[in-house]
Scaffold this motif. Structure first.
Motif, mmCIF file in Angstrom:
data_model
loop_
_atom_site.group_PDB
_atom_site.id
_atom_site.type_symbol
_atom_site.label_atom_id
_atom_site.label_comp_id
_atom_site.label_asym_id
_atom_site.label_seq_id
_atom_site.Cartn_x
_atom_site.Cartn_y
_atom_site.Cartn_z
ATOM 1 N N TRP A 1 7.006 1.859 -10.173
ATOM 2 C CA TRP A 1 7.236 0.734 -11.066
ATOM 3 C C TRP A 1 6.709 -0.568 -10.463
ATOM 4 C CZ3 TRP A 1 8.249 -0.152 -15.963
ATOM 5 C CH2 TRP A 1 8.549 -1.456 -16.343
ATOM 6 N N PHE A 2 7.054 -0.843 -9.213
ATOM 7 C CA PHE A 2 6.651 -2.120 -8.631
ATOM 8 C C PHE A 2 5.198 -2.103 -8.141
ATOM 9 C CE2 PHE A 2 11.291 -2.537 -8.454
ATOM 10 C CZ PHE A 2 11.396 -3.749 -9.125
ATOM 11 N N ARG A 3 4.631 -0.926 -7.968
ATOM 12 C CA ARG A 3 3.180 -0.854 -7.747
ATOM 13 C C ARG A 3 2.445 -1.298 -9.002
ATOM 14 N NH1 ARG A 3 1.544 4.993 -7.618
ATOM 15 N NH2 ARG A 3 1.842 4.604 -9.839
ATOM 16 N N ASP A 4 2.976 -0.908 -10.143
ATOM 17 C CA ASP A 4 2.342 -1.266 -11.411
ATOM 18 C C ASP A 4 2.780 -2.644 -11.916
ATOM 19 O OD1 ASP A 4 1.194 1.234 -11.287
ATOM 20 O OD2 ASP A 4 2.621 2.163 -12.674
ATOM 21 N N HIS A 5 3.871 -3.198 -11.366
ATOM 22 C CA HIS A 5 4.380 -4.501 -11.805
ATOM 23 C C HIS A 5 4.701 -5.375 -10.585
ATOM 24 C CE1 HIS A 5 5.272 -1.633 -15.089
ATOM 25 N NE2 HIS A 5 5.041 -2.660 -15.896
ATOM 26 N N PRO A 6 3.734 -5.636 -9.734
ATOM 27 C CA PRO A 6 4.017 -6.435 -8.528
ATOM 28 C C PRO A 6 4.442 -7.861 -8.855
ATOM 29 C CG PRO A 6 1.658 -6.159 -8.826
ATOM 30 C CD PRO A 6 2.315 -5.259 -9.824
ATOM 31 N N GLU A 7 4.121 -8.340 -10.049
ATOM 32 C CA GLU A 7 4.524 -9.693 -10.426
ATOM 33 C C GLU A 7 6.041 -9.815 -10.572
ATOM 34 O OE1 GLU A 7 4.340 -7.373 -14.207
ATOM 35 O OE2 GLU A 7 3.140 -7.500 -12.371
ATOM 36 N N GLN A 8 6.770 -8.686 -10.616
ATOM 37 C CA GLN A 8 8.223 -8.717 -10.715
ATOM 38 C C GLN A 8 8.906 -8.715 -9.345
ATOM 39 O OE1 GLN A 8 9.562 -5.640 -13.390
ATOM 40 N NE2 GLN A 8 8.358 -6.413 -15.102
ATOM 41 N N LEU A 9 8.137 -8.895 -8.279
ATOM 42 C CA LEU A 9 8.690 -9.059 -6.946
ATOM 43 C C LEU A 9 8.623 -10.528 -6.576
ATOM 44 C CD1 LEU A 9 7.070 -5.967 -5.204
ATOM 45 C CD2 LEU A 9 9.484 -6.252 -5.795
ATOM 46 N N ARG B 1 13.549 -10.458 -13.790
ATOM 47 C CA ARG B 1 13.019 -9.409 -14.687
ATOM 48 C C ARG B 1 12.970 -8.070 -13.959
ATOM 49 N NH1 ARG B 1 9.312 -8.776 -18.959
ATOM 50 N NH2 ARG B 1 9.426 -6.564 -19.530
ATOM 51 N N GLY B 2 12.554 -8.093 -12.693
ATOM 52 C CA GLY B 2 12.502 -6.857 -11.926
ATOM 53 C C GLY B 2 13.870 -6.234 -11.734
#
Length: 403
Positions: free
Chosen positions: A360-368, A377-378
């Motif tokens: 998930w966070f590989r595909d959505h790094p902007e949520q870190l 959001r993350g």
């Protein structure tokens, strides 16, 4: 004309027996009697909900029995006043109950009128001004007791009995099961704060009371590092939380949850923290093991992970391990190395797989927010991923929860 009498051995006169009722007639009569008795019992039981025995456990330890939340919006009394904020469903906000500096002679207390019809309850409190589970300086209690009353009219008068007594509490959030048969009020009484303590004293932001009368087992503790502390604090910006996400997917359920996050947690500390969690939260049926973001040695990580799981299972609990979140910008992808261990251990020990936080966070790094901790959001997405991953522990969609 009378029927002829026959004789048996020794000339004994045998009188004719009345004709036997047909078998079908006897069965119908028994059925009618059973239905009449059932109707009488139903009338006597009044409004008691129907009870269905829980199905046998599946290979992951489910299905969990519901533990409905019964405290939201209930009548509250407290000393000092202001305790109504403790049942408003808002965690980690400035709307907290300020209990001052209680002593045994002048305790601070908050009473909740749960009402009748509950035989067993689970009461949990949170002092969310503290970040980690072992932080207490921002208002957590040290010594307290939980009392119940059947005859109080206002939360202060009446007869009260002590159901739970605690001295030297070391954490900011705790949960206790207690007998509530024929009772109406439950009251948390704080008599001492730990040292050191902030100048203003006791601060609690929420008390949740769950009904365990039908054998509720829907209790969760999230053990982990600072990511756990951040995500599972249930702050308004992190809603819907895990509990809310599960409730939306599985009507009739609302998990009792405690966040046992500890900043900078390493794998070598996890078995000890598991022991503390098992001792302090005996009603937590599911123990999440969410560590690894501060680690890098796969062999050492595996040894401590397996030991932590062993201790959870030895206590009769369910262990679940998520895949460690992706960390962008790191020269070495340690989470990927450790996730190979998570996958292998989960498969070997037959655990229910946790959510894939790495993907998930590989595909959505902007949520870190900082390359490690999820932003608001993350955090919401993590709770959603958890609710989806653990769906096998709950009845299928559309099934009616056993009450």
């Amino acid at each position: 004309m009378r029927p002829a009498l026959s004789t048996g051995r020794g000339g004994q006169v045998l009188r004719p027996r009345p004709p036997a009722a047909p078998r079908r007639a006897r069965s119908l009569a028994a059925l009618a009697l059973g239905l009449a008795l059932a109707a009488a019992v139903g009338a006597w039981a009044g409004r008691l909900p129907p009870y269905a025995p829980p199905p046998p456990p599946d290979r992951f330890g489910g299905p969990l029995a519901p533990a409905p939340l019964v405290s939201r919006g209930r009548r509250v009394a407290s000393r000092p006043p202001g305790g109504e904020v403790l049942v408003d469903g808002r965690y980690r906000t400035s709307a907290v109950w300020c209990g001052g500096h209680p002593t045994p002679a002048a305790p601070a207390w908050v009473a909740i009128e749960v009402g009748g019809g509950h035989d067993r309850l689970l009461l949990s409190f949170t002092s969310s001004g503290n970040h980690d589970w072992r932080d207490q300086v921002n208002g957590a209690p040290a010594d307290y007791r939980i009392e119940t009353s059947a005859d109080s009219r206002d939360g202060a008068d009446g007869h009260w009995r002590t159901a739970v007594s605690v001295t030297g509490n070391p954490v900011r959030a705790r949960a206790h099961a207690l007998d509530f048969h024929h009772q109406r009020w439950v009251r948390l009484v704080v008599t001492r704060l730990p040292e050191p303590m902030n100048p203003w004293g006791l601060f609690l932001d929420e008390i949740d009371v769950h009904d365990l009368s039908r054998g509720g087992t829907d209790g969760w503790v999230f053990l982990g590092d600072s990511i756990t502390s951040t995500v599972f604090d249930r702050a308004p910006a992190h809603q819907p939380s895990f509990a809310e996400a599960v409730a939306a997917r599985h009507p009739g359920y609302f998990p009792a949850m405690v966040s046992a996050g500890q900043g900078s947690l390493h794998h070598r500390d996890a078995p000890r923290l598991v022991d503390e969690v098992l001792a302090l939260l005996p009603e937590a049926r599911v123990v999440v093991l969410g560590f690894g973001s501060n680690d890098g040695d796969p062999a050492a990580f595996r040894a401590d992970l397996v030991e932590a799981i062993r201790r959870v299972r030895a206590a009769g609990r369910i262990a679940i391990v998520p895949r460690i979140p992706f960390r962008p910008g790191s020269p070495v992808d340690y989470p990927a190395r450790l996730n190979a261990v998570v996958d292998e251990v989960t498969a070997t020990l037959g655990l229910l797989p946790g959510p894939d936080l790495y993907a998930w966070f590989r595909d959505h790094p902007e949520q870190l927010a900082d390359g490690l901790h999820p932003d608001d959001r993350g955090a919401v997405e993590m709770s959603r991923l958890w609710a989806e991953a653990v769906a096998p522990l709950y009845p299928p969609a559309g099934a009616v929860a056993a009450r």
